[in-house]
Design an enzyme around this catalytic site. Structure first.
Site, PDB file in Angstrom:
ATOM      1  N   PRO A  10       0.783  -1.225   0.000  1.00  5.93           N
ATOM      2  CA  PRO A  10       0.000   0.000   0.000  1.00  5.93           C
ATOM      3  C   PRO A  10       0.819   1.282   0.000  1.00  5.93           C
ATOM      4  O   PRO A  10       1.797   1.405   0.748  1.00  5.93           O
ATOM      5  CB  PRO A  10      -0.816  -0.094   1.296  1.00  5.93           C
ATOM      6  CG  PRO A  10      -0.887  -1.542   1.594  1.00  5.93           C
ATOM      7  CD  PRO A  10       0.357  -2.165   1.035  1.00  5.93           C
ATOM      8  N   ASN A  11       0.385   2.197  -0.833  1.00  2.36           N
ATOM      9  CA  ASN A  11       0.892   3.580  -0.929  1.00  2.36           C
ATOM     10  C   ASN A  11       2.230   3.706  -1.646  1.00  2.36           C
ATOM     11  O   ASN A  11       2.667   4.819  -1.930  1.00  2.36           O
ATOM     12  CB  ASN A  11       0.972   4.248   0.460  1.00  2.36           C
ATOM     13  CG  ASN A  11      -0.390   4.391   1.091  1.00  2.36           C
ATOM     14  OD1 ASN A  11      -1.306   4.888   0.454  1.00  2.36           O
ATOM     15  ND2 ASN A  11      -0.542   3.920   2.308  1.00  2.36           N
ATOM     16  N   ARG A  18       4.964  12.118  -3.409  1.00  2.00           N
ATOM     17  CA  ARG A  18       4.787  12.788  -2.119  1.00  2.00           C
ATOM     18  C   ARG A  18       5.888  12.346  -1.161  1.00  2.00           C
ATOM     19  O   ARG A  18       6.523  11.318  -1.373  1.00  2.00           O
ATOM     20  CB  ARG A  18       3.417  12.427  -1.512  1.00  2.00           C
ATOM     21  CG  ARG A  18       2.245  12.834  -2.377  1.00  2.00           C
ATOM     22  CD  ARG A  18       0.973  12.351  -1.751  1.00  2.00           C
ATOM     23  NE  ARG A  18       0.765  13.046  -0.487  1.00  2.00           N
ATOM     24  CZ  ARG A  18      -0.053  14.090  -0.337  1.00  2.00           C
ATOM     25  NH1 ARG A  18      -0.723  14.536  -1.372  1.00  2.00           N
ATOM     26  NH2 ARG A  18      -0.196  14.675   0.819  1.00  2.00           N
ATOM     27  N   TYR A  23      11.023   9.170   1.692  1.00  2.00           N
ATOM     28  CA  TYR A  23      11.134   8.040   0.772  1.00  2.00           C
ATOM     29  C   TYR A  23      11.903   8.358  -0.522  1.00  2.00           C
ATOM     30  O   TYR A  23      11.969   7.527  -1.417  1.00  2.00           O
ATOM     31  CB  TYR A  23       9.740   7.506   0.436  1.00  2.00           C
ATOM     32  CG  TYR A  23       8.983   7.031   1.665  1.00  2.00           C
ATOM     33  CD1 TYR A  23       9.479   5.983   2.430  1.00  2.00           C
ATOM     34  CD2 TYR A  23       7.799   7.642   2.069  1.00  2.00           C
ATOM     35  CE1 TYR A  23       8.809   5.557   3.564  1.00  2.00           C
ATOM     36  CE2 TYR A  23       7.118   7.221   3.199  1.00  2.00           C
ATOM     37  CZ  TYR A  23       7.627   6.176   3.940  1.00  2.00           C
ATOM     38  OH  TYR A  23       6.977   5.752   5.062  1.00  2.00           O
ATOM     39  N   ASN A  74       8.221  -5.330  -0.179  1.00  2.00           N
ATOM     40  CA  ASN A  74       8.044  -4.202   0.736  1.00  2.00           C
ATOM     41  C   ASN A  74       6.542  -4.157   1.015  1.00  2.00           C
ATOM     42  O   ASN A  74       5.775  -3.631   0.203  1.00  2.00           O
ATOM     43  CB  ASN A  74       8.513  -2.891   0.111  1.00  2.00           C
ATOM     44  CG  ASN A  74       8.371  -1.737   1.095  1.00  2.00           C
ATOM     45  OD1 ASN A  74       7.711  -1.848   2.124  1.00  2.00           O
ATOM     46  ND2 ASN A  74       8.993  -0.614   0.770  1.00  2.00           N
ATOM     47  N   ALA A  77       2.868  -0.562   5.219  1.00  2.00           N
ATOM     48  CA  ALA A  77       2.389  -0.612   6.610  1.00  2.00           C
ATOM     49  C   ALA A  77       1.876  -2.008   6.990  1.00  2.00           C
ATOM     50  O   ALA A  77       1.815  -2.348   8.187  1.00  2.00           O
ATOM     51  CB  ALA A  77       1.306   0.434   6.822  1.00  2.00           C
ATOM     52  N   GLU A  98      12.782  -9.116   2.804  1.00  2.00           N
ATOM     53  CA  GLU A  98      11.919  -7.974   3.148  1.00  2.00           C
ATOM     54  C   GLU A  98      12.703  -6.672   2.981  1.00  2.00           C
ATOM     55  O   GLU A  98      13.862  -6.592   3.384  1.00  2.00           O
ATOM     56  CB  GLU A  98      11.463  -8.127   4.604  1.00  2.00           C
ATOM     57  CG  GLU A  98      10.552  -7.019   5.079  1.00  2.00           C
ATOM     58  CD  GLU A  98      10.217  -7.152   6.564  1.00  2.00           C
ATOM     59  OE1 GLU A  98      10.152  -8.288   7.075  1.00  2.00           O
ATOM     60  OE2 GLU A  98      10.047  -6.107   7.204  1.00  2.00           O
ATOM     61  N   HIS A 100      12.673  -2.273   3.176  1.00  2.00           N
ATOM     62  CA  HIS A 100      12.072  -0.986   3.528  1.00  2.00           C
ATOM     63  C   HIS A 100      12.999   0.133   3.105  1.00  2.00           C
ATOM     64  O   HIS A 100      14.214   0.044   3.292  1.00  2.00           O
ATOM     65  CB  HIS A 100      11.810  -0.885   5.034  1.00  2.00           C
ATOM     66  CG  HIS A 100      10.848  -1.934   5.479  1.00  2.00           C
ATOM     67  ND1 HIS A 100       9.511  -1.866   5.208  1.00  2.00           N
ATOM     68  CD2 HIS A 100      11.058  -3.113   6.098  1.00  2.00           C
ATOM     69  CE1 HIS A 100       8.925  -2.952   5.652  1.00  2.00           C
ATOM     70  NE2 HIS A 100       9.842  -3.729   6.200  1.00  2.00           N
ATOM     71  N   ARG A 107      12.125   4.766  13.565  1.00  2.00           N
ATOM     72  CA  ARG A 107      10.917   5.584  13.410  1.00  2.00           C
ATOM     73  C   ARG A 107       9.947   5.314  14.572  1.00  2.00           C
ATOM     74  O   ARG A 107      10.354   4.893  15.634  1.00  2.00           O
ATOM     75  CB  ARG A 107      10.293   5.302  12.030  1.00  2.00           C
ATOM     76  CG  ARG A 107      11.239   5.687  10.880  1.00  2.00           C
ATOM     77  CD  ARG A 107      10.595   5.504   9.526  1.00  2.00           C
ATOM     78  NE  ARG A 107       9.450   6.392   9.341  1.00  2.00           N
ATOM     79  CZ  ARG A 107       8.571   6.283   8.353  1.00  2.00           C
ATOM     80  NH1 ARG A 107       8.713   5.327   7.446  1.00  2.00           N
ATOM     81  NH2 ARG A 107       7.564   7.119   8.258  1.00  2.00           N
TER      82      ARG A 107
HETATM   83  O1  CA2 Z   1      10.143   2.333   4.666  1.00  2.00           O
HETATM   84  C1  CA2 Z   1       9.357   1.649   3.984  1.00  2.00           C
HETATM   85  O2  CA2 Z   1       9.638   1.205   2.874  1.00  2.00           O
HETATM   86  C2  CA2 Z   1       7.937   1.380   4.527  1.00  2.00           C
HETATM   87  O3  CA2 Z   1       7.587   0.048   4.179  1.00  2.00           O
HETATM   88  C3  CA2 Z   1       7.030   2.368   3.838  1.00  2.00           C
HETATM   89  C4  CA2 Z   1       5.590   2.304   4.349  1.00  2.00           C
HETATM   90  C5  CA2 Z   1       5.546   2.397   5.868  1.00  2.00           C
HETATM   91  O4  CA2 Z   1       4.218   2.246   6.335  1.00  2.00           O
HETATM   92  C6  CA2 Z   1       6.438   1.351   6.517  1.00  2.00           C
HETATM   93  O5  CA2 Z   1       6.383   1.526   7.916  1.00  2.00           O
HETATM   94  C7  CA2 Z   1       7.868   1.508   6.036  1.00  2.00           C
HETATM   95  C8  CA2 Z   1       4.767   3.453   3.804  1.00  2.00           C
HETATM   96  C9  CA2 Z   1       4.762   3.544   2.340  1.00  2.00           C
HETATM   97  C10 CA2 Z   1       4.167   4.873   1.995  1.00  2.00           C
HETATM   98  O6  CA2 Z   1       4.767   5.291   0.808  1.00  2.00           O
HETATM   99  C11 CA2 Z   1       4.580   6.587   0.467  1.00  2.00           C
HETATM  100  C12 CA2 Z   1       5.324   7.022  -0.589  1.00  2.00           C
HETATM  101  C13 CA2 Z   1       5.221   8.317  -0.986  1.00  2.00           C
HETATM  102  C14 CA2 Z   1       4.346   9.173  -0.347  1.00  2.00           C
HETATM  103  C15 CA2 Z   1       3.575   8.715   0.690  1.00  2.00           C
HETATM  104  C16 CA2 Z   1       3.686   7.396   1.092  1.00  2.00           C
END
Ligand code: CA2
Length: 147
Positions: A10-11, A18, A23, A74, A77, A98, A100, A107
């Site tokens: 997700p996301n 964003r 990221y 990846n 969340a 895995e 990230h 964090r």
């Molecule tokens: O650090 C990572 O790769 C995470 O898997 C990213 C997840 C987060 O919930 C994990 O705790 C760590 C979130 C991905 C959200 O990705 C976005 C990318 C651009 C803008 C907003 C969100």
């Protein structure tokens, strides 16, 4: 030729659009392009999947049975609470790395725990898009080792 599937949860489709501070500024498509080039040089066949839906990710993991030799994931969340994704990965018996982008251990408290990590070969976190390239290298080495 070994076949590796890269799954993003997700996301992660929003990468580069964003929150570049956390990221980075590369889009998921650019990261996948880089992985494709790296895979070519390693002699690995690579494919990609992204979904914002837990069930679709689980279906894709099931479909990887007999089709993929390794999964780089990846889970976003979902990392922190999806026993369903963990169970799917365990069931298909395909080695998992895995990934990230951020260092989840540095964090918020809720990100420190991964329910996937205990069933993975290993976890790579904190290197931005570099985490994916390190993961592909690690998966290549793991598959080569025949363990
Ligand atoms: O650090 C990572 O790769 C995470 O898997 C990213 C997840 C987060 O919930 C994990 O705790 C760590 C979130 C991905 C959200 O990705 C976005 C990318 C651009 C803008 C907003 C969100």
């Amino acid at each position: 030729m070994k076949r590796v599937l890269v799954i993003n949860g997700p996301n992660l489709n929003l990468l580069g659009v964003r929150e570049p501070g956390i990221y980075g500024s590369l889009s998921l498509a650019s990261i996948e392009d880089n992985l494709k080039k790296q895979a070519e040089s390693l002699g690995i066949h690579i494919s990609f999947f992204q979904s914002n839906h837990e069930g679709h990710i689980i279906d894709r993991i099931h479909d990887a049975m007999g089709e993929s030799d390794g999964i780089i994931i990846n889970p976003g969340a979902l990392t922190h609470y999806s026993y369903a994704i963990r169970d799917a990965l365990t069931t298909v018996k395909i080695p998992v790395v895995e990934v990230h982008m951020s260092n989840i251990h540095a964090r918020e408290e809720f990100r420190h725990k991964s329910v996937v990590a205990p069933i993975a070969v290993g976890q790579i976190a904190g290197f931005g898009d570099g985490s994916y390239y390190l993961a592909l290298d690690a998966m290549g080495r793991h598959l080569e080792s025949g363990k």
